[in-house]
Design an enzyme around this catalytic site. Structure first.
Site, mmCIF file in Angstrom:
data_model
loop_
_atom_site.group_PDB
_atom_site.id
_atom_site.type_symbol
_atom_site.label_atom_id
_atom_site.label_comp_id
_atom_site.label_asym_id
_atom_site.label_seq_id
_atom_site.Cartn_x
_atom_site.Cartn_y
_atom_site.Cartn_z
ATOM 1 N N CYS B 84 0.874 -1.415 -0.018
ATOM 2 C CA CYS B 84 -0.048 -0.089 0.104
ATOM 3 C C CYS B 84 0.824 1.187 0.002
ATOM 4 O O CYS B 84 1.574 1.685 -1.122
ATOM 5 C CB CYS B 84 -1.068 -0.040 1.015
ATOM 6 S SG CYS B 84 -2.190 1.186 1.022
ATOM 7 N N HIS B 187 -3.715 -5.059 0.250
ATOM 8 C CA HIS B 187 -3.152 -5.580 1.515
ATOM 9 C C HIS B 187 -3.027 -7.069 1.624
ATOM 10 O O HIS B 187 -4.269 -7.569 2.086
ATOM 11 C CB HIS B 187 -3.829 -4.925 2.817
ATOM 12 C CG HIS B 187 -3.712 -3.386 3.088
ATOM 13 N ND1 HIS B 187 -2.647 -3.150 3.919
ATOM 14 C CD2 HIS B 187 -4.154 -2.344 2.556
ATOM 15 C CE1 HIS B 187 -2.578 -1.692 3.980
ATOM 16 N NE2 HIS B 187 -3.685 -1.314 3.053
ATOM 17 N N GLU B 189 -1.844 -8.923 3.656
ATOM 18 C CA GLU B 189 -1.900 -9.259 5.012
ATOM 19 C C GLU B 189 -3.265 -9.160 5.475
ATOM 20 O O GLU B 189 -3.543 -9.624 6.581
ATOM 21 C CB GLU B 189 -0.836 -8.715 5.978
ATOM 22 C CG GLU B 189 -1.341 -7.328 6.315
ATOM 23 C CD GLU B 189 -1.119 -6.115 5.304
ATOM 24 O OE1 GLU B 189 -0.840 -6.640 4.134
ATOM 25 O OE2 GLU B 189 -1.338 -4.876 5.490
#
Lengths: 289, 209
Positions: B84, B187, B189
């Site tokens: 990001c 993202h 994660e």
């Protein structure tokens, strides 16, 4: 294309996840990390975890609780409750939150929103607005778990929040909270029409159809607390219902009920015997990442 | 065989907790650091991103981390994954929070999102991602899988770096690669199993090259 988010809300009161009714009755569910673990496994798109006792007790956010819960959150986690200072936000983001939700502090001092957005970026700052319907049909924003009236309409609060750099608005209906009779669509419309940032609607879901109805406003996300905590695979089943109704949502869990039917209460019907018989002979190996 | 050590670059504001949780789940070995000494020992890097470009760039300069990052990543070719804001910092500059310079590891500029139609900014939620060529970061991930996006600024860069795009009122760069430098606007994660697969692919690249 971008999908509408199906968002789970976990309300935490004195460390316990609770079911909330009208912002006044609270029934215990269990440990918040267990709720988040299930929501994650069921493919929820995002979780909002709110410490609803923080502002009332005038204390800082419970960072260690968020940190523990975040281990189970493989999707975005927005944390709120008691955020009044920049250091609160820094601590939460470092400990596993991806966004923060600001309620009382935003209503009291919109400049705080600006300061937070300047440092963390507007995409990290969600302003939440809790609203009650008045006898004359207008709406008023309340803070501190629905106990302190601000005298300002939620539409106006949302506009001010946007002006000061909020990235998203989380709109709650206090009256519909836990009532399971549908969202307050007039409330949603009044706020949706007054802002140009993403809006998440919450309060009142009792049937997957309610989620669909809220999505008619082209909101960015529809959120529910109680509704997702009481049935196994609650999130997946709602998503399957919405997909059958041609809504643009994301359904990517391995369990996805592809050939399921629903009864009028929005609950799964038993699969027919021929299909059940076939299932006994299919081995589905677990995928390892 | 000694497991590779990843340095998660700590500039005081990324969503460090989330990336640590993901690496714990995958069994990756890592430390969180802003000490240049740790950077020279690292096998690979991850730069997470939640924050404003202006504040991030200023903080990285104040911590004097850019020279050592240039050395380890550009010169020594160690693997790097920017997420990001971490991707945007690899560009030449950004207009977020004033005009600020990035690392200039790729040609490109970061501009405010201006999607056509009645689309909101930030671009937030799960969007489908189209992989341009089969990039190793997306091994085992079906075309048009969903990843989680949350950003108000986006990267514009030459198409030779672009490995994946998404649609949000026009094409938006979703992932880039410049040799050992990987980066995603979304993202991983926070993108459940699909995101974890991508991170596993990055771990495999660190191990196997």
């Amino acid at each position: 294309m971008l999908k509408t988010r199906i968002i789970g809300v976990v309300l935490v009161r004195d460390g316990i996840a609770v079911q909330s009714i009208g912002f006044s009755r609270y029934l215990p569910i269990g440990h918040p990390s267990v709720a988040i673990d299930y929501l994650n496994r069921w493919g929820i798109d995002e979780v909002v975890i709110l410490d609803i006792s923080a502002s009332l007790q005038n204390r800082a956010p419970d960072v260690s609780m968020v940190k523990h819960c975040s281990r189970f959150a493989q999707m975005p986690l927005a944390a709120g409750g008691g955020i009044r200072e920049i250091t609160h936000i820094t601590d939460l983001i470092r400990s596993g939150a991806d966004k923060v939700v600001i309620n009382a502090a935003a209503a009291k001092n919109p400049r705080f929103i600006e300061k937070a957005a300047d440092i963390f970026g507007d995409q990290c700052i969600v302003v939440s607005i809790d609203a009650r319907r008045m006898p004359d049909g207008s709406y008023v924003t309340y803070t501190h778990s629905g106990t302190l009236p601000t005298g300002i309409s939620p539409a106006e609060c949302a506009k001010v929040a946007e002006k000061h750099g909020a990235g998203e608005i989380l709109l709650n209906s206090i009256d519909r909270d836990g009532a399971k009779s549908g969202f307050d669509y007039e409330l949603i419309r009044s706020v949706f029409d007054s802002i140009s940032i993403p809006l998440i609607a919450c309060g009142g879901a009792g049937h997957p159809l309610h989620l669909k109805q809220a999505m008619e406003f082209k909101v960015s996300g529809v959120a529910a607390a109680n509704f997702f905590h009481f049935a196994e695979h609650a999130v997946i089943i709602s998503k399957r219902y919405l997909e059958q109704e041609r809504e643009e949502i994301r359904l990517e869990t391995y369990a996805s009920y592809p050939d399921s039917r629903f009864n009028p209460d929005g609950r799964l019907m038993k699969k027919d015997d021929e299909r059940l018989q076939k299932l006994r002979f299919e081995l589905i190996p677990e995928e390892k990442i | 065989m000694k497991q590779n050590q990843i340095v998660i670059i700590n500039y005081g504001m990324g969503n460090i907790g989330s990336i640590c949780n993901a690496l714990d789940y995958l069994g990756g070995r890592y430390i969180v650091s802003s000490d240049p000494g740790d950077f020279s020992e690292a096998d690979a890097f991850i730069l997470p991103g939640v924050g404003s470009f202006g504040v991030a760039a200023e903080t990285l300069r104040r911590l004097d981390l850019i020279p050592v990052l240039d050395n380890e990543i550009q010169k020594n070719g160690k693997p790097f994954l920017g997420i990001c804001l971490g991707m945007q910092l690899a560009a030449e500059d950004s207009v977020e929070g004033g005009c600020h310079k990035g690392f200039a590891w790729i040609q490109g500029h970061v501009r405010r999102l201006a999607p056509k139609g009645e689309l909101h900014v930030p671009h937030v939620g799960w969007n489908t991602v189209r992989v341009c060529d089969s990039d190793l970061l997306f091994t085992g991930i079906p075309q048009d899988s969903h990843f989680y996006f949350d950003h108000s600024y986006h990267l514009t860069c030459p198409s030779r770096y672009v490995t994946a795009t998404c649609q949000y009122g026009g094409y938006t760069v979703a992932a880039i690669r410049n040799e050992n430098i990987f980066a995603t606007q979304f993202h991983p994660e926070k993108s459940q199993r699909t995101g974890l697969k991508l991170l596993r692919n990055y771990l495999n690249f660190i191990r196997d090259g």
